[in-house]
Design a protein around this motif. Structure first.
Motif, PDB file in Angstrom:
ATOM      1  N   TYR A   1     -26.663  15.574  30.564  1.00 62.89           N
ATOM      2  CA  TYR A   1     -25.616  14.664  30.112  1.00 62.89           C
ATOM      3  C   TYR A   1     -25.964  13.317  30.746  1.00 62.89           C
ATOM      4  O   TYR A   1     -25.834  13.148  31.953  1.00 62.89           O
ATOM      5  CB  TYR A   1     -24.241  15.172  30.565  1.00 62.89           C
ATOM      6  CG  TYR A   1     -23.060  14.537  29.864  1.00 62.89           C
ATOM      7  CD1 TYR A   1     -23.205  13.461  28.991  1.00 62.89           C
ATOM      8  CD2 TYR A   1     -21.773  15.044  30.064  1.00 62.89           C
ATOM      9  CE1 TYR A   1     -22.111  12.914  28.343  1.00 62.89           C
ATOM     10  CE2 TYR A   1     -20.675  14.498  29.412  1.00 62.89           C
ATOM     11  CZ  TYR A   1     -20.851  13.434  28.554  1.00 62.89           C
ATOM     12  OH  TYR A   1     -19.773  12.886  27.924  1.00 62.89           O
TER      13      TYR A   1
ATOM     14  N   HIS B   1     -22.707   8.387  32.123  1.00 61.61           N
ATOM     15  CA  HIS B   1     -21.473   8.084  31.391  1.00 61.61           C
ATOM     16  C   HIS B   1     -20.326   8.010  32.381  1.00 61.61           C
ATOM     17  O   HIS B   1     -20.479   8.393  33.538  1.00 61.61           O
ATOM     18  CB  HIS B   1     -21.200   9.193  30.360  1.00 61.61           C
ATOM     19  CG  HIS B   1     -20.905  10.524  31.004  1.00 61.61           C
ATOM     20  ND1 HIS B   1     -21.898  11.358  31.471  1.00 61.61           N
ATOM     21  CD2 HIS B   1     -19.732  11.135  31.311  1.00 61.61           C
ATOM     22  CE1 HIS B   1     -21.354  12.429  32.028  1.00 61.61           C
ATOM     23  NE2 HIS B   1     -20.027  12.307  31.949  1.00 61.61           N
TER      24      HIS B   1
ATOM     25  N   ASP C   1     -16.080   9.118  32.806  1.00 57.20           N
ATOM     26  CA  ASP C   1     -15.129  10.069  32.216  1.00 57.20           C
ATOM     27  C   ASP C   1     -13.822   9.400  31.797  1.00 57.20           C
ATOM     28  O   ASP C   1     -13.050   9.965  31.029  1.00 57.20           O
ATOM     29  CB  ASP C   1     -14.812  11.194  33.219  1.00 57.20           C
ATOM     30  CG  ASP C   1     -15.963  12.173  33.363  1.00 57.20           C
ATOM     31  OD1 ASP C   1     -16.964  12.033  32.631  1.00 57.20           O
ATOM     32  OD2 ASP C   1     -15.856  13.082  34.214  1.00 57.20           O
TER      33      ASP C   1
ATOM     34  N   HIS D   1     -21.823   8.604  36.136  1.00 54.79           N
ATOM     35  CA  HIS D   1     -22.520   9.802  36.618  1.00 54.79           C
ATOM     36  C   HIS D   1     -23.267  10.478  35.483  1.00 54.79           C
ATOM     37  O   HIS D   1     -23.001  10.212  34.314  1.00 54.79           O
ATOM     38  CB  HIS D   1     -21.528  10.785  37.260  1.00 54.79           C
ATOM     39  CG  HIS D   1     -20.446  11.232  36.320  1.00 54.79           C
ATOM     40  ND1 HIS D   1     -19.362  10.441  35.996  1.00 54.79           N
ATOM     41  CD2 HIS D   1     -20.292  12.378  35.619  1.00 54.79           C
ATOM     42  CE1 HIS D   1     -18.599  11.070  35.142  1.00 54.79           C
ATOM     43  NE2 HIS D   1     -19.126  12.253  34.880  1.00 54.79           N
TER      44      HIS D   1
HETATM   45 FE   LIG Z   1     -18.626  13.313  33.197  1.00 54.12          FE
END
Ligand SMILES: [Fe+2]
Ligand SMILES: O=C(O)CCC(=O)C(=O)O
Length: 312
Positions: A189, A192, A194, A264
């Motif tokens: 991932y 980005h 959250d 993160h």
């Molecule tokens: Fe995240």
């Protein structure tokens, strides 16, 4: 000071939650604001410590205005005994607020959660929110499979949700449905945040279901041979997956604003399979209609709701 006057002369700059206080506490707070060099939030904390009872709804903007790590966790403590589990607070960071725990889940709980999730047959490619169109889509920067559980959907989920709620002093209802992620080799991932933006259609839609994601709680369900750490590039921090461990981080700063330093990434898995469970804490109660849910599709959630009712 005349008590009646002090109530009528409420300073307009005071936070809204002051208005919600019972008259006795409000007068005390106004008197002390004048006499002492303390903020409303500091005085509010003293009131809470002295037995003030106030509903979660009334407390809403108090939490937001005064949000910091110590609101969620007493970092003076080295462990927390909850539901026969001794959770160890290994390390923490003040800003952004971040805590790393070990033994959040037992090995047996991790194994059972992975087993249940695999057996459900519900893993599907994880989606990402398109901020402009407000729809959830497959994107090359998120390569993993996901599924999620409704609040209290089965006894294990109820236990885990309650443990998190007790640990971080945040009601289980004020969180999204527990999401399980599976990353296979090369799964990742990319960097980005959250939190949701209030300036985009996607962000506004997501914020309408229970407000901001004030914090993220990641539970590591498996050890991973190589790769798969959770990396915070702006902080120079990286957490390797460890079965049963957990990472909590706040997504907003002490003034309630989204914190860019929480950027993160889930780093690529080099060898092994990484399983995590994620709980996002929301400002308010989280409940979304099956047709609006993400990331599982509406039909599945409807079936789930039926299924979970008949099983209970
Ligand atoms: Fe995240
Ligand atoms: O996989 C990870 O370590 C991080 C997951 C994550 O950031 C997310 O699900 O939002």
């Amino acid at each position: 000071m005349n008590k009646e006057n002090s109530v009528q002369n409420t300073d307009e700059r005071l936070p809204n939650w002051v208005e919600a206080l019972p008259i006795k506490w409000k007068n005390w707070l106004l008197d002390h604001l004048e006499a002492e060099d303390k903020s409303p939030e500091e005085l509010g904390k003293i009131l809470l410590a002295n037995g003030l009872k106030i509903t979660d709804e009334e407390l809403g903007d108090f939490k937001m205005a005064d949000f910091n790590l110590s609101y969620l966790i007493d970092v003076k403590k080295n462990f927390f005994d909850i539901q026969e589990q001794r959770i160890r607070l290994v390390t923490y960071l003040e800003r952004p607020g971040m805590c790393y725990f070990e033994d959040m889940l037992s090995e047996a709980e991790c194994d059972e959660l992975i087993h249940l999730s695999e057996q459900s047959g519900e893993f599907e490619r994880a989606l990402i929110l398109n901020d402009e169109t407000a729809s959830n889509e497959i994107g090359s920067h998120r390569k993993s499979d996901s599924m999620c559980y409704l609040h209290g959907q089965n006894p294990l989920i109820a236990t885990i949700e309650q443990r998190i709620a007790t640990l971080v002093n945040w009601p289980a209802t004020h969180g999204e449905y527990l999401q399980i992620l599976r990353y296979q080799q090369t799964g990742e991932y990319r960097p980005h945040v959250d939190f949701f933006s209030s300036n985009s259609p996607g962000g506004v839609k997501s914020l309408s279901y229970g407000g901001q994601r004030v914090a993220t709680f990641i539970l590591y369900l498996s050890d991973v041979e190589a790769g798969g750490s959770t990396k915070f590039p702006n902080l120079g921090l990286e957490f390797k997956p460890k079965k049963g461990a957990a990472l909590l981080f706040t997504n907003i700063d002490i003034l309630g604003r989204p914190d860019q330093n929480t950027l993160h990434a889930g780093m690529p898995v080099i060898d092994g399979t990484k399983y995590i469970a994620t709980k996002w804490l929301r400002e308010r109660a989280f409940e979304i209609e099956p047709t609006k849910t993400q990331p599982i599709d509406s039909k599945k959630l409807k079936n789930k709701k039926r299924g979970s009712k008949s099983k209970r």
